[in-house]
Design a protein around this motif. Structure first.
Motif, mmCIF file in Angstrom:
data_model
loop_
_atom_site.group_PDB
_atom_site.id
_atom_site.type_symbol
_atom_site.label_atom_id
_atom_site.label_comp_id
_atom_site.label_asym_id
_atom_site.label_seq_id
_atom_site.Cartn_x
_atom_site.Cartn_y
_atom_site.Cartn_z
ATOM 1 N N PHE A 45 0.386 -1.590 -0.047
ATOM 2 C CA PHE A 45 0.115 0.065 -0.110
ATOM 3 C C PHE A 45 0.822 0.872 0.325
ATOM 4 C CE2 PHE A 45 -1.437 3.624 1.597
ATOM 5 C CZ PHE A 45 -2.730 3.699 0.975
ATOM 6 N N GLN A 69 1.110 5.265 -0.046
ATOM 7 C CA GLN A 69 -0.044 7.080 -0.075
ATOM 8 C C GLN A 69 0.197 7.628 -1.444
ATOM 9 O OE1 GLN A 69 -2.412 8.082 2.284
ATOM 10 N NE2 GLN A 69 -1.272 6.570 3.850
ATOM 11 N N GLU A 128 -0.667 0.925 16.955
ATOM 12 C CA GLU A 128 -0.509 1.228 15.739
ATOM 13 C C GLU A 128 -1.756 -0.168 15.031
ATOM 14 O OE1 GLU A 128 2.584 3.278 13.110
ATOM 15 O OE2 GLU A 128 1.142 3.246 11.622
ATOM 16 N N TYR A 163 -2.948 -1.382 11.180
ATOM 17 C CA TYR A 163 -3.235 -1.215 9.238
ATOM 18 C C TYR A 163 -1.210 -0.145 9.024
ATOM 19 C CZ TYR A 163 -8.206 -1.488 10.609
ATOM 20 O OH TYR A 163 -9.762 -1.690 11.445
ATOM 21 N N GLY A 203 1.023 -0.378 7.857
ATOM 22 C CA GLY A 203 1.543 -0.705 5.808
ATOM 23 C C GLY A 203 2.998 -0.739 5.715
ATOM 24 N N GLU A 249 -0.378 -5.214 10.790
ATOM 25 C CA GLU A 249 -0.560 -5.176 9.485
ATOM 26 C C GLU A 249 -1.234 -5.858 8.969
ATOM 27 O OE1 GLU A 249 -0.854 -2.532 6.867
ATOM 28 O OE2 GLU A 249 -1.423 -4.344 6.002
ATOM 29 N N SER A 280 -6.462 -6.568 11.761
ATOM 30 C CA SER A 280 -6.850 -5.777 12.847
ATOM 31 C C SER A 280 -7.722 -6.807 14.309
ATOM 32 C CB SER A 280 -7.989 -4.266 12.782
ATOM 33 O OG SER A 280 -8.107 -4.695 11.960
ATOM 34 N N PRO A 302 -7.149 3.108 8.313
ATOM 35 C CA PRO A 302 -8.019 2.179 8.156
ATOM 36 C C PRO A 302 -8.115 1.795 7.021
ATOM 37 C CG PRO A 302 -9.578 3.020 9.057
ATOM 38 C CD PRO A 302 -8.170 3.927 9.268
ATOM 39 N N PRO A 303 -8.984 1.086 6.032
ATOM 40 C CA PRO A 303 -9.370 1.336 4.551
ATOM 41 C C PRO A 303 -10.323 2.266 4.562
ATOM 42 C CG PRO A 303 -8.954 -1.430 4.657
ATOM 43 C CD PRO A 303 -8.480 -0.136 6.329
HETATM 44 C C1 LIG Z 1 -5.374 3.037 4.273
HETATM 45 S S1 LIG Z 1 -3.524 1.607 4.514
HETATM 46 C C2 LIG Z 1 -2.458 2.966 5.640
HETATM 47 C C3 LIG Z 1 -1.411 2.193 5.412
HETATM 48 C C4 LIG Z 1 -0.037 2.920 6.085
HETATM 49 N N1 LIG Z 1 -0.311 3.835 7.243
HETATM 50 C C5 LIG Z 1 0.510 4.014 5.116
HETATM 51 O O1 LIG Z 1 0.703 5.109 5.491
HETATM 52 O O2 LIG Z 1 1.572 4.192 4.092
HETATM 53 C C6 LIG Z 1 -4.477 0.745 5.100
HETATM 54 C C7 LIG Z 1 -3.254 -0.692 5.553
HETATM 55 O O3 LIG Z 1 -4.312 -1.352 6.387
HETATM 56 C C8 LIG Z 1 -4.025 -3.294 5.397
HETATM 57 N N2 LIG Z 1 -5.373 -3.659 5.348
HETATM 58 C C9 LIG Z 1 -6.477 -3.710 5.405
HETATM 59 N N3 LIG Z 1 -7.277 -4.046 5.931
HETATM 60 C C10 LIG Z 1 -6.255 -4.899 7.319
HETATM 61 C C11 LIG Z 1 -7.041 -5.299 8.974
HETATM 62 N N4 LIG Z 1 -8.768 -5.889 8.167
HETATM 63 N N5 LIG Z 1 -6.227 -5.727 9.063
HETATM 64 C C12 LIG Z 1 -5.479 -4.696 9.256
HETATM 65 N N6 LIG Z 1 -4.644 -4.604 8.331
HETATM 66 C C13 LIG Z 1 -5.274 -4.545 7.092
HETATM 67 C C14 LIG Z 1 -3.728 -3.150 4.203
HETATM 68 O O4 LIG Z 1 -2.881 -3.933 3.985
HETATM 69 C C15 LIG Z 1 -3.264 -1.477 4.576
HETATM 70 O O5 LIG Z 1 -1.382 -1.361 4.176
#
Ligand SMILES: C[S@@+](CC[C@H](N)C(=O)[O-])C[C@H]1O[C@@H](n2cnc3c(N)ncnc32)[C@H](O)[C@@H]1O
Length: 357
Positions: free
Chosen positions: A178, A180, A207, A209, A211, A230, A258, A291-292
């Motif tokens: 992932f 930004q 923390e 999510y 990445g 993550e 999560s 989060p997503p």
């Molecule tokens: C919006 S991105 C943010 C990533 C990081 N904070 C960044 O700034 O690059 C959301 C992240 O959540 C992860 N993700 C998605 N579903 C998840 C879950 N159920 N539990 C944990 N992580 C999850 C994805 O792989 C992704 O890396």
């Protein structure tokens, strides 16, 4: 205010105005605004191809009339991508093997590096030598993909240097992480969180999510210890590597969804991946979630609302508001910012600091 109405606004000033009203019932304070450059802001750009007669052009899909349109002279991707696109196109057009069954390309640019991933509806191994020659004539990482196959020429990984206040942070990642989508805004978001943290009492950070450690690495020196989690193995592998790259020793990166993390914290389930960590040894003063688009589910909200300080980064104001309505029972918003991460689209990124009531 309806979701449909929010969906029509693309101008940043209007989006900001709308968001202020949208969150008014939860927050009446100042909202900081962070604008993006209006050109060359996108780190990642994906295009399909338009094959007609013997010609080939980059194309995009228009969801309104469900048709492809030819893309020429665009200025939203990173400058390196824009400069490279015609060079790549000419080389592909000159070689029938490279041109046939090519249906897409994904570009990814950092301040230093550039990668191009060509997507084929045929086995990429059949054109290995053409791709190899193409790669040696290009100044970028070249990757070719077809069903279940991937060939990497040179290096798949890109490096990134982010300037966060007076510190330069180093990152490495690949196209499957992932990322930004707007590097300028990404630096602003991390800096905003860092500056606001400077004003608070801090112990440990949890923390979710995380990445590849985009926020984690830059924020770690505010805290005694950090636990960052993550779901993606690829992201976590890069996070571990990035920790070493920056000589940071107070972060534990663990691959946990999560949902898994919340059951581990509630001691409902034991995880082999946590065998070297005692969760009771952490004293979390802060939690950071990014989060997503769907936002946080109830089990995650139940976990984070235990902590005194919550930092919520969101790419979807609608799910953010739903979650903040629940967190409003225990926490009060102390700071809010809007980042024009997705220029000229209805989307935008929000940052929120919450403290326990
Ligand atoms: C919006 S991105 C943010 C990533 C990081 N904070 C960044 O700034 O690059 C959301 C992240 O959540 C992860 N993700 C998605 N579903 C998840 C879950 N159920 N539990 C944990 N992580 C999850 C994805 O792989 C992704 O890396």
């Amino acid at each position: 205010m309806s979701l449909a109405k929010f969906g029509n606004i693309t101008n940043f000033e209007e989006k900001a105005c709308f968001v202020k009203k949208f969150f008014l019932e939860l927050y009446q304070g100042e909202i900081e605004l962070f604008r993006s450059p209006s050109k060359h802001y996108r780190t990642r750009a994906e295009f399909s191809f338009y094959h007609y007669n013997d010609k080939l052009d980059y194309a995009m899909f228009d969801p309104k009339n469900k048709k492809k349109f030819i893309v020429k002279d665009i200025d939203f991707p990173d400058k390196k991508i824009c400069d490279f696109m015609p060079i790549l196109l000419e080389k592909i057009k000159a070689n029938l093997n490279l041109k046939e069954k090519l249906f897409g390309v994904e570009f990814l640019a950092t301040k230093q590096d550039l990668s191009a991933t060509l997507l084929y509806h045929k086995d990429v191994e059949l054109i290995y030598s053409d791709l190899s020659k193409l790669s040696s004539n290009l100044n970028c990482n070249l990757i070719a993909r077809s069903k279940k196959k991937k060939i990497v020429f040179k290096n798949e990984n890109l490096t990134q240097k982010l300037q966060i206040q007076n510190k330069e942070m180093l990152y490495e990642f690949n196209n499957d992480c992932f990322i930004q989508p707007n590097t300028f805004i990404n630096e602003k978001m991390i800096t905003w969180v860092n500056e606001n943290l400077a004003l608070q009492n801090k112990k440990d950070l949890l923390e979710l999510y995380c990445g590849y450690g985009n926020f984690t690495l830059a924020l770690a020196n505010n805290f005694r210890k950090v636990l960052a989690t993550e779901i993606s193995k690829n992201n976590i592998n890069f996070a571990l590597k990035n920790c070493k790259l920056n000589n940071i020793t107070n972060i534990d990166f663990v691959r946990l969804s999560s949902e898994e993390l919340s059951s581990a914290l509630k001691k409902e389930r034991k995880f082999f991946r946590l065998k070297n960590l005692n969760l009771d040894h952490f004293d979390f003063s802060h939690t950071l979630v990014d989060p997503p688009r769907a936002g946080l589910d109830k089990s995650v909200i139940d976990v984070i609302k235990k902590y005194d300080n919550i930092i919520y980064i969101s790419c979807n104001p609608i799910s953010l508001k739903e979650n903040l309505k629940i967190l409003d029972q225990t926490h009060k918003i102390s700071k809010m910012a809007i980042f024009d991460q997705f220029v000229n689209t209805p989307h935008l990124e929000c940052g929120v600091f919450l403290t326990k009531k």
